[in-house]
Scaffold this motif. Structure first.
Motif, short mmCIF file in Angstrom:
data_model
loop_
_atom_site.label_atom_id
_atom_site.label_comp_id
_atom_site.label_asym_id
_atom_site.label_seq_id
_atom_site.Cartn_x
_atom_site.Cartn_y
_atom_site.Cartn_z
N ILE A 1 34.23 -11.21 18.42
CA ILE A 1 34.50 -10.21 19.46
C ILE A 1 34.80 -8.86 18.87
N LYS A 2 34.28 -7.83 19.51
CA LYS A 2 34.64 -6.45 19.14
C LYS A 2 34.66 -5.61 20.40
N LYS A 3 35.28 -4.46 20.30
CA LYS A 3 35.31 -3.58 21.47
C LYS A 3 34.43 -2.37 21.24
N GLU A 4 33.99 -1.78 22.31
CA GLU A 4 33.18 -0.56 22.20
C GLU A 4 34.08 0.57 21.69
N SER A 5 33.48 1.61 21.14
CA SER A 5 34.28 2.70 20.59
C SER A 5 35.00 3.44 21.72
N GLY A 6 36.04 4.16 21.36
CA GLY A 6 36.86 4.83 22.38
C GLY A 6 38.31 4.43 22.20
N ILE A 7 39.20 5.15 22.87
CA ILE A 7 40.63 4.93 22.63
C ILE A 7 41.21 3.82 23.50
N THR A 8 40.46 3.38 24.51
CA THR A 8 41.02 2.36 25.41
C THR A 8 41.15 1.02 24.68
N PRO A 9 42.35 0.47 24.62
CA PRO A 9 42.53 -0.82 23.96
C PRO A 9 42.14 -1.97 24.89
N HIS A 10 41.62 -3.03 24.27
CA HIS A 10 41.30 -4.23 25.05
C HIS A 10 41.76 -5.46 24.28
N ASN A 11 42.00 -6.52 25.01
CA ASN A 11 42.27 -7.78 24.33
C ASN A 11 41.50 -8.91 25.01
N PHE A 12 41.65 -10.08 24.42
CA PHE A 12 40.89 -11.25 24.88
C PHE A 12 41.88 -12.39 25.05
N VAL A 13 42.03 -12.84 26.29
CA VAL A 13 43.06 -13.83 26.59
C VAL A 13 42.44 -15.03 27.29
N ILE A 14 42.76 -16.23 26.78
CA ILE A 14 42.51 -17.47 27.53
C ILE A 14 43.74 -18.34 27.31
N LYS A 15 44.36 -18.74 28.37
CA LYS A 15 45.54 -19.61 28.30
C LYS A 15 45.19 -20.90 29.03
N GLU A 16 44.62 -21.84 28.29
CA GLU A 16 44.25 -23.13 28.89
C GLU A 16 44.63 -24.24 27.93
N PRO A 17 45.94 -24.51 27.78
CA PRO A 17 46.38 -25.51 26.81
C PRO A 17 45.77 -26.89 27.04
N GLN B 1 29.00 -23.72 17.16
CA GLN B 1 28.36 -22.89 18.17
C GLN B 1 29.03 -21.52 18.15
N ARG B 2 28.21 -20.48 18.34
CA ARG B 2 28.73 -19.13 18.19
C ARG B 2 28.33 -18.24 19.37
N VAL B 3 29.23 -17.32 19.68
CA VAL B 3 28.92 -16.33 20.71
C VAL B 3 29.53 -14.99 20.29
N GLU B 4 28.80 -13.93 20.54
CA GLU B 4 29.32 -12.58 20.27
C GLU B 4 29.63 -11.91 21.60
N ILE B 5 30.82 -11.34 21.67
CA ILE B 5 31.26 -10.71 22.92
C ILE B 5 31.61 -9.25 22.66
N LEU B 6 31.16 -8.39 23.54
CA LEU B 6 31.56 -6.99 23.50
C LEU B 6 32.56 -6.73 24.62
N ALA B 7 33.71 -6.14 24.26
CA ALA B 7 34.71 -5.77 25.26
C ALA B 7 34.58 -4.28 25.52
N GLY B 8 34.44 -3.91 26.77
CA GLY B 8 34.28 -2.49 27.11
C GLY B 8 35.03 -2.16 28.38
N ASP C 1 44.42 -21.54 23.50
CA ASP C 1 45.56 -20.65 23.74
C ASP C 1 45.34 -19.39 22.90
N ILE C 2 44.67 -18.41 23.48
CA ILE C 2 44.25 -17.23 22.73
C ILE C 2 44.80 -15.97 23.38
N HIS C 3 45.36 -15.12 22.56
CA HIS C 3 45.77 -13.79 23.02
C HIS C 3 45.51 -12.86 21.84
N GLU C 4 44.33 -12.29 21.81
CA GLU C 4 43.86 -11.58 20.62
C GLU C 4 43.50 -10.14 20.98
#
Ligand code: CU
Length: 137
Positions: free
Chosen positions: A67-83, A39-46, A88-91
């Protein structure tokens, strides 16, 4: 007197809940399992959101998050901590699509978010960069 106070509180509560619900519905995504069993999902971080921000996936089926982020200098990450759910993701994200692979192991609603924060300002999560991964049977 007591009764009207109750009505007042319920009304206020409903009004406060409305925008969140409609926003959640708008960016809701339910994955389908592809022919290769993934199963697949595409996520935009903005700034400051995830789209979609309510993702329904099946338990015990491999999941690919692109996952990808919108253009611009603001950094984003993607975190889920549910062992407990095998997650356990910190990307960090970039404008190039990244693929995160995992298999959700336990049903439930789990929060994902961006924990970026500039100096003393509010974190992106506090600014609304949060969503729900809803793992279902
Ligand atoms: Cu962010």
């Amino acid at each position: 007197m007591k009764h009207s106070k109750y009505i007042f509180l319920v009304t206020i509560f409903s009004i406060l809940c409305l925008p969140y619900d409609s926003r959640g519905e708008k960016r809701r995504f339910v994955t389908e399992t592809d022919s290769d069993g993934v199963q697949r999902v595409e996520i935009l971080a903005g700034k400051h959101f995830f789209d979609p921000d309510y993702i329904v996936v099946k338990v015990n089926v491999p999941l690919e998050i692109k996952i990808k982020k919108e253009s611009g200098i603001t950094p984003h990450n993607f975190v889920i901590k549910e062992p407990d759910a095998g997650i356990d993701i910190h990307e960090s994200t970039s404008t190039e699509t990244k693929t995160i692979k995992l298999t959700p192991m336990k049903t439930g609603k789990y929060k994902f978010y961006c924990d970026k924060k500039l100096l003393f300002f509010k974190s992106h999560r506090e600014k609304g960069m949060e969503g729900i991964l809803d793992i279902v049977d």
